[in-house]
Design an enzyme around this catalytic site. Sequence first.
Site, PDB file in Angstrom:
ATOM      1  NE  ARG A   1      -4.315  -1.638   1.836  1.00 40.64           N
ATOM      2  CZ  ARG A   1      -5.335  -1.819   2.658  1.00 40.64           C
ATOM      3  NH1 ARG A   1      -5.284  -1.302   3.889  1.00 40.64           N
ATOM      4  NH2 ARG A   1      -6.404  -2.487   2.289  1.00 40.64           N
TER       5      ARG A   1
ATOM      6  CE  LYS B   1     -22.038 -17.408   6.636  1.00 41.41           C
ATOM      7  NZ  LYS B   1     -22.320 -16.785   7.947  1.00 41.41           N
TER       8      LYS B   1
ATOM      9  N   GLY C   1     -10.199  -9.065  -1.028  1.00 40.88           N
ATOM     10  CA  GLY C   1      -9.053  -9.689  -0.372  1.00 40.88           C
ATOM     11  C   GLY C   1      -8.759 -11.103  -0.799  1.00 40.88           C
TER      12      GLY C   1
ATOM     13  N   GLY D   1     -13.842  -3.415   0.676  1.00 38.70           N
ATOM     14  CA  GLY D   1     -15.202  -2.905   0.803  1.00 38.70           C
ATOM     15  C   GLY D   1     -15.594  -1.953  -0.305  1.00 38.70           C
TER      16      GLY D   1
END
Length: 396
Positions: free
Chosen positions: A36, A197, A354, A377
């Site tokens: 990063r 999920k 990720g 996100g």
Amino acid sequence: MGWKTLDEIEMRGRVVLVRVDINVPMENGQVSDATRIEKIVPTVRDILAKGGKPVLLAHFGRPKGKVVPEMSLAPLLPELEKALGVPVRFAEDCIGGPAKRAVQAMAAGEVLLLENTRFHEGEEKNDAQLAASMAALGEVYVNDAFSAAHRAHASTEGIAHILPAAAGRLMQAELKALEAALGLPLRPVVAVVGGAKVSTKLDLLGNLVARVDHLVIGGGMANTFLVAQGIDVGRSLAERDMADTARAIIARAADKGCAIHLPVDVVVARAFAEGAPSEVLPANACPADAMILDAGPKTVAEISRTFEACRTLIWNGPLGAFEIAPFDAATTAAAQKAAELTRAGKLVSVAGGGDTVSALHKAGVADDFSYVSTAGGAFLEWMEGKELPGVAALMR
């Protein structure tokens, strides 16, 4: 393109507040993965080359509005200096006297890092007074933290309404890649969505079936869709209470002309363990005492043919339990096929999340995709069709 780039704002002699994401992993007080930090280098060097004075705003960890010494940004200075190749100074606060004095003391060619923005309770509340205090330190605002763009915080959204604002090079690259993938993509478009999920990706699936031509569903999510079709998946991970939802998604896809691809064969095992005995069976033949842990070779062949028929690929989530061999085979094979088509100029491939990034690195093809987003996100919310506050604030 409704946002400005670094090329459109005058920076010479001006203090440039740069929101970056350098929330890097640490071990024993040392940076263990500087990816990063390396990603912000083009933006900071361009600002320096244009005569600007870069002042970095960043968060680290989750201090929840309190000063937590273990979450100070100070230990990142050596790695920042190494990556940027210039002196990097530090201020023990991101507002007030310490920050003002540090800005005033900056010499040409230097970079200043301000202390953790989340040490202030107003950061995550997008407090107008905190945003104004930060903005008072500079004359230009640059957002280079796409990974934090889904948060309406003082340093990611508030400041952009006060100062002339632009996207940094990393933000610019991310937005261009995403526009190419879902904004105005080359068609046909295929999306790969995996993970455990269905319930965590309802918005994502609902948005994609209306915007892509093919939707490949993998991982534990695929088991739920198999259950929805009346197929026994044994002891496999599946959200059996989401069967009606899965059927509704299939119906919506049919209405929108989106072809859904589920496994036609699967890899099953009695234990989820490295090297556990496994076998390939038709998707409707999982034994009652076994678990589906990966897609089978016929499924991979079908996915590969779909990739060959498409021009754009968006990927979020693995096809199986890729962390453990041999259940990484389908994800690796499909990723390698996508990489091959991308290298040949036949496919625009954009991936993010990720697990996805880890899987692509494990397959050795992360550098071969058109673009790999490290934003978790923010990438997911973009795929869901949601407005990202940090990006929207630049659109003015």
